[in-house]
Write an enzyme that holds these catalytic residues in place. Structure first.
Site, PDB file in Angstrom:
ATOM      1  N   SER A 143       0.857  -1.180   0.000  1.00 21.86           N
ATOM      2  CA  SER A 143       0.000   0.000   0.000  1.00 21.86           C
ATOM      3  C   SER A 143       0.894   1.231   0.000  1.00 21.86           C
ATOM      4  O   SER A 143       1.695   1.408   0.913  1.00 21.86           O
ATOM      5  CB  SER A 143      -0.897  -0.045   1.236  1.00 21.86           C
ATOM      6  OG  SER A 143      -1.671   1.123   1.337  1.00 21.86           O
ATOM      7  N   LYS A 201      -0.822  -0.811  -4.575  1.00 23.53           N
ATOM      8  CA  LYS A 201      -2.072  -0.112  -4.248  1.00 23.53           C
ATOM      9  C   LYS A 201      -1.728   1.329  -3.927  1.00 23.53           C
ATOM     10  O   LYS A 201      -0.896   1.592  -3.064  1.00 23.53           O
ATOM     11  CB  LYS A 201      -2.736  -0.803  -3.051  1.00 23.53           C
ATOM     12  CG  LYS A 201      -3.791   0.008  -2.316  1.00 23.53           C
ATOM     13  CD  LYS A 201      -4.521  -0.843  -1.297  1.00 23.53           C
ATOM     14  CE  LYS A 201      -4.706  -0.124   0.019  1.00 23.53           C
ATOM     15  NZ  LYS A 201      -5.423  -0.973   1.003  1.00 23.53           N
ATOM     16  N   LYS A 237      -2.873   4.963  -2.539  1.00 21.85           N
ATOM     17  CA  LYS A 237      -3.865   5.706  -1.776  1.00 21.85           C
ATOM     18  C   LYS A 237      -4.259   6.926  -2.605  1.00 21.85           C
ATOM     19  O   LYS A 237      -3.377   7.603  -3.155  1.00 21.85           O
ATOM     20  CB  LYS A 237      -3.270   6.157  -0.442  1.00 21.85           C
ATOM     21  CG  LYS A 237      -3.013   5.013   0.527  1.00 21.85           C
ATOM     22  CD  LYS A 237      -4.325   4.447   1.048  1.00 21.85           C
ATOM     23  CE  LYS A 237      -4.081   3.464   2.174  1.00 21.85           C
ATOM     24  NZ  LYS A 237      -5.355   2.952   2.716  1.00 21.85           N
ATOM     25  N   ASP A 247      -7.069   2.947  -3.315  1.00 21.68           N
ATOM     26  CA  ASP A 247      -7.852   2.924  -2.074  1.00 21.68           C
ATOM     27  C   ASP A 247      -8.142   4.362  -1.662  1.00 21.68           C
ATOM     28  O   ASP A 247      -7.218   5.143  -1.446  1.00 21.68           O
ATOM     29  CB  ASP A 247      -7.061   2.204  -0.973  1.00 21.68           C
ATOM     30  CG  ASP A 247      -7.836   2.081   0.342  1.00 21.68           C
ATOM     31  OD1 ASP A 247      -9.010   2.513   0.394  1.00 21.68           O
ATOM     32  OD2 ASP A 247      -7.262   1.542   1.309  1.00 21.68           O
ATOM     33  N   GLU A 287     -10.972   0.662  -4.006  1.00 19.09           N
ATOM     34  CA  GLU A 287     -11.327   0.258  -2.646  1.00 19.09           C
ATOM     35  C   GLU A 287     -11.980   1.415  -1.896  1.00 19.09           C
ATOM     36  O   GLU A 287     -11.431   2.520  -1.869  1.00 19.09           O
ATOM     37  CB  GLU A 287     -10.042  -0.201  -1.933  1.00 19.09           C
ATOM     38  CG  GLU A 287     -10.213  -0.602  -0.479  1.00 19.09           C
ATOM     39  CD  GLU A 287      -8.883  -1.043   0.146  1.00 19.09           C
ATOM     40  OE1 GLU A 287      -7.894  -1.226  -0.602  1.00 19.09           O
ATOM     41  OE2 GLU A 287      -8.835  -1.185   1.375  1.00 19.09           O
ATOM     42  N   ASP A 302     -13.895  -1.988   2.159  1.00 18.98           N
ATOM     43  CA  ASP A 302     -13.043  -2.181   3.336  1.00 18.98           C
ATOM     44  C   ASP A 302     -13.870  -1.726   4.549  1.00 18.98           C
ATOM     45  O   ASP A 302     -14.577  -2.533   5.176  1.00 18.98           O
ATOM     46  CB  ASP A 302     -11.743  -1.367   3.144  1.00 18.98           C
ATOM     47  CG  ASP A 302     -10.829  -1.350   4.362  1.00 18.98           C
ATOM     48  OD1 ASP A 302     -11.168  -1.950   5.396  1.00 18.98           O
ATOM     49  OD2 ASP A 302      -9.739  -0.727   4.303  1.00 18.98           O
ATOM     50  N   LYS A 334     -10.205  -7.534   6.982  1.00 20.65           N
ATOM     51  CA  LYS A 334      -9.327  -7.196   8.103  1.00 20.65           C
ATOM     52  C   LYS A 334     -10.020  -7.723   9.348  1.00 20.65           C
ATOM     53  O   LYS A 334     -11.164  -7.337   9.641  1.00 20.65           O
ATOM     54  CB  LYS A 334      -9.183  -5.680   8.255  1.00 20.65           C
ATOM     55  CG  LYS A 334      -8.361  -4.996   7.179  1.00 20.65           C
ATOM     56  CD  LYS A 334      -8.372  -3.492   7.409  1.00 20.65           C
ATOM     57  CE  LYS A 334      -7.648  -2.770   6.286  1.00 20.65           C
ATOM     58  NZ  LYS A 334      -7.948  -1.319   6.316  1.00 20.65           N
ATOM     59  N   GLY A 361      -4.561  -4.710   5.851  1.00 27.95           N
ATOM     60  CA  GLY A 361      -3.652  -4.550   6.980  1.00 27.95           C
ATOM     61  C   GLY A 361      -3.822  -3.210   7.656  1.00 27.95           C
ATOM     62  O   GLY A 361      -4.402  -2.276   7.077  1.00 27.95           O
TER      63      GLY A 361
HETATM   64  C1  NPQ Z   1      -6.514   0.563   4.533  1.00 28.81           C
HETATM   65  N1  NPQ Z   1      -4.276   0.158   5.475  1.00 28.81           N
HETATM   66  O1  NPQ Z   1      -6.480  -0.404   3.788  1.00 28.81           O
HETATM   67  C2  NPQ Z   1      -5.534   0.781   5.680  1.00 28.81           C
HETATM   68  C3  NPQ Z   1      -5.548   2.139   6.198  1.00 28.81           C
HETATM   69  C4  NPQ Z   1      -4.610   2.470   7.297  1.00 28.81           C
HETATM   70  C5  NPQ Z   1      -2.197  -0.720   4.619  1.00 28.81           C
HETATM   71  O2  NPQ Z   1      -3.496   0.807   3.474  1.00 28.81           O
HETATM   72  C6  NPQ Z   1      -1.335   4.791  10.286  1.00 28.81           C
HETATM   73  C7  NPQ Z   1      -1.596   5.656   9.259  1.00 28.81           C
HETATM   74  C8  NPQ Z   1      -1.922   3.586  10.314  1.00 28.81           C
HETATM   75  C9  NPQ Z   1      -2.472   5.290   8.256  1.00 28.81           C
HETATM   76  C10 NPQ Z   1      -3.442   1.962   9.330  1.00 28.81           C
HETATM   77  C11 NPQ Z   1      -3.380   0.161   4.466  1.00 28.81           C
HETATM   78  C12 NPQ Z   1      -2.819   3.202   9.323  1.00 28.81           C
HETATM   79  C13 NPQ Z   1      -3.096   4.061   8.289  1.00 28.81           C
HETATM   80  C14 NPQ Z   1      -4.324   1.647   8.309  1.00 28.81           C
HETATM   81  C15 NPQ Z   1      -3.971   3.678   7.280  1.00 28.81           C
HETATM   82  O3  NPQ Z   1      -7.426   1.348   4.397  1.00 28.81           O
HETATM   83 MG    MG Z   2      -8.532   0.321   2.825  1.00 27.78          MG
END
Ligand code: NPQ
Ligand code: MG
Length: 372
Positions: A135, A161, A163, A188, A213, A238, A262, A290
């Site tokens: 990610s 992936k 953001k 995402d 996502e 999600d 998750k 995650g």
């Molecule tokens: C998701 N995780 O899928 C989450 C969002 C997430 C791996 O993209 C600190 C800062 C902790 C930002 C935990 C991934 C976090 C964070 C999860 C974002 O949406």
């Molecule tokens: Mg997500």
């Protein structure tokens, strides 16, 4: 077995690089860990909650309070405590799924260590390693993003992936496609858009993404179903999926065609397996998400991702994607784009208590006595 001890540990791990999403940027990961003893047998769990309620309603201090005040006293009253009984014992308490997950995981770890069985075998894993993606956070510029993506591709990650958020969506996706060609790519949005953005999001259709996502709000199931009719790119949920029943409902109304699983979001690893089962029964592919877990939660995620229905590469990256130094002795290391599924008893990882102490912000022994 009986709950004979419980401890809460709030640790703070520096991240190797800032991680920015549509809900903010983080330079460190504050994490709540739970250590339980069942008849003296130790077990570890991890709570996915962030310090602030910005990904979901839960946050670290509230999870710690809920565990101390309600959950541990209820579990202390249970005579034959097993992982499946954590959810039933706590079922009268509404929500607080990440807090429940931490306790279920700690009980599962203790129970399986005592029995000499791995979490992977217990959950029904069919693989001894899982392919993994990465990610990639929002970056200050397109060149900085391309540099980061290149590094991950060189390391061997099987899927990228990105953001996204309004103002950081079409251009970064276009730039990654132009530079790296036909790589497995998805985005995402962490709820950053409205249904009114449907025409804008449909512009992503040009880039053959695996999925979008969680483009819309957590409660916007109907709107996701409408959006799915207006864009060609598959919709993955999600934040919106908080139970196996919710997953079945989302699929039935056409709100998504892929599910990010998750455990913390759905209240435990057993409910996560139930989400996997209901999706498999409906022909819906799933992947393991995650929350920037330490080795404890990462071990559990990798075991879960080894179940047969996890047919899509997920976010169970290697430890060094996030941490220069994990608090677990054995970091998860990428080998040919895969991470190995731990096969030792319980979670199959050993907590380095000296290292953990160095990262600990606060530690608390909980009173373990039954209420009523
Ligand atoms: C998701 N995780 O899928 C989450 C969002 C997430 C791996 O993209 C600190 C800062 C902790 C930002 C935990 C991934 C976090 C964070 C999860 C974002 O949406
Ligand atoms: Mg997500």
């Amino acid at each position: 077995m009986k709950l004979t001890g419980a401890e809460l540990i709030h640790a703070r791990l520096p991240l190797v690089a800032p991680f920015e999403t549509s809900f903010g940027a983080q330079n460190e990961r504050d994490v709540l860990l739970v250590r339980v003893e069942l008849d003296g047998q130790e077990g570890w769990g991890e709570c996915g909650a962030l310090p602030d309620p910005v990904y979901s309603q839960e946050y670290i201090e509230a999870a710690a309070l809920t565990i101390r005040r309600f959950f541990v006293p209820a579990l202390a009253a249970a005579d034959q405590l097993t992982a499946p009984r954590v959810a039933t014992t706590l079922s009268r308490f509404i929500g607080h799924r990440m807090a429940k997950t931490a306790l279920e995981l700690a009980v599962l770890d203790a129970e399986l260590r005592a029995a000499g069985m791995s979490a992977a075998d217990y959950l029904g894993a069919v693989r001894d390693s899982v392919p993994t993606g990465v990610s990639v956070g929002i970056h200050p510029s397109i060149p900085a993003l391309l540099e980061a993506v290149e590094r991950y591709l060189v390391q061997g990650y099987m899927r990228i992936k990105l953001k996204i958020k309004p103002g950081w969506d079409i251009e970064p996706v276009r730039a990654v496609r132009e530079r790296f060609g036909d790589i497995p790519l998805q985005v995402d949005a962490n709820t950053a858009y409205d249904l009114a953005d449907a025409r804008h999001l449909a512009r992503l259709d040009d880039f053959d993404l695996l999925m979008i996502e969680q483009p819309l709000g957590e409660e916007d199931l109907t709107e996701h179903a409408e959006l799915a009719r207006l864009v060609r790119t598959p919709i993955c949920l999600d934040e919106s999926v908080t139970s196996a029943k919710g997953a079945a409902d989302a699929v039935r109304i056409g709100a998504c065609s892929v599910v990010n699983i998750k455990a913390g979001r759905v209240g435990g690893y057993l409910e996560a397996r139930a989400v996997h089962d209901v999706c498999a029964a409906n022909g819906v592919p799933v992947w393991c998400g995650g929350m920037l877990e330490t080795g404890i939660g990462r071990a559990a995620n990798v075991a879960l991702a080894a179940l047969p229905g996890f047919t899509i590469t997920g976010d169970t990256s290697a430890s060094d994607r996030y941490y220069a130094r994990d608090i677990i002795t054995e970091p998860f290391v990428l080998q040919d784009g895969h991470v190995p599924v731990p096969c030792g008893p319980g979670l199959g990882v050993t907590v380095d208590t000296d290292a953990l102490r160095r990262f600990t912000v606060e530690r608390e022994d909980l009173h373990v006595f039954a209420i009523g």
